[in-house]
Design a protein around this motif. Sequence first.
Motif, PDB file in Angstrom:
ATOM      1  N   ASP A 173       0.836  -1.212   0.000  1.00 37.90           N
ATOM      2  CA  ASP A 173       0.000   0.000   0.000  1.00 37.90           C
ATOM      3  C   ASP A 173       0.864   1.253   0.000  1.00 37.90           C
ATOM      4  N   ALA A 176       2.377   1.641  -3.374  1.00 34.03           N
ATOM      5  CA  ALA A 176       1.356   2.112  -4.312  1.00 34.03           C
ATOM      6  C   ALA A 176       1.180   3.623  -4.203  1.00 34.03           C
ATOM      7  N   SER A 182      -1.884   1.198  -8.283  1.00 29.12           N
ATOM      8  CA  SER A 182      -2.700   0.396  -7.383  1.00 29.12           C
ATOM      9  C   SER A 182      -1.849  -0.654  -6.664  1.00 29.12           C
ATOM     10  N   THR A 185      -1.102  -3.566  -8.879  1.00 28.57           N
ATOM     11  CA  THR A 185      -0.026  -3.345  -9.839  1.00 28.57           C
ATOM     12  C   THR A 185       1.328  -3.472  -9.156  1.00 28.57           C
TER      13      THR A 185
END
Length: 220
Positions: A173, A176, A182, A185
């Motif tokens: 997270d 990201a 995201s 990804t």
Amino acid sequence: MIRVLLVDDQPLIRSGFRALLDLEDDIEVVAEAADGGEGLELAREHLPDIALVDIQMPVVDGIEATRRIAADPALAGVHVVILTNYGMDEYVFDALRAGAAGFLVKDIVPDDFLHAVRVAARGDALLAPSITRKLIDRYVSQPLDTGAGAGLDELTGREREAVALVARGLSNDEIADHMVISPMTVKTHVNRAMTKLHARDRAQLVVLAYESGLVVPRGS
């Protein structure tokens, strides 16, 4: 069901972890061992998802047990999580270098411990969040391994960036947010990098990142 092997020479420690894990519907303790040699035999017999391994044990210690598990192709699906104390941090990088998927400190609170076991079972575990960055900065100042960079040229720019951030101790997270993509990804970039670098897991990816010089410890 997450299958767990407990490896610790202290029966009281094992029974405490077992009592906690046995309360969970999605976790099963399949075996217990009092040293690393016995743990290796039980890992081969039961093929657990997670092996929680104490770092200091008689006969075969946690680092050697980790090395033997990581070197056995039949145990490729076993994620070793080292159990350590705050006073033994100097052993942690050796454990990661040996093939551990990460480590947890023994005074971790129960909810965090259970969460870590579940995360480790997904293959996403790395290090206890409370001391990840401190350990990385302090213990990875090792001489560069010229052979560790093999495969780096195959990484895309975004894959290299993702690996560098993983090595800094950031979660998916956090990566990201940093890369403005995201979390899914991020996971794709990390997984592709692991494949290209032949890394067993995220922890080994961190070791390779530092050993190759892709990431340099702060203060170096």
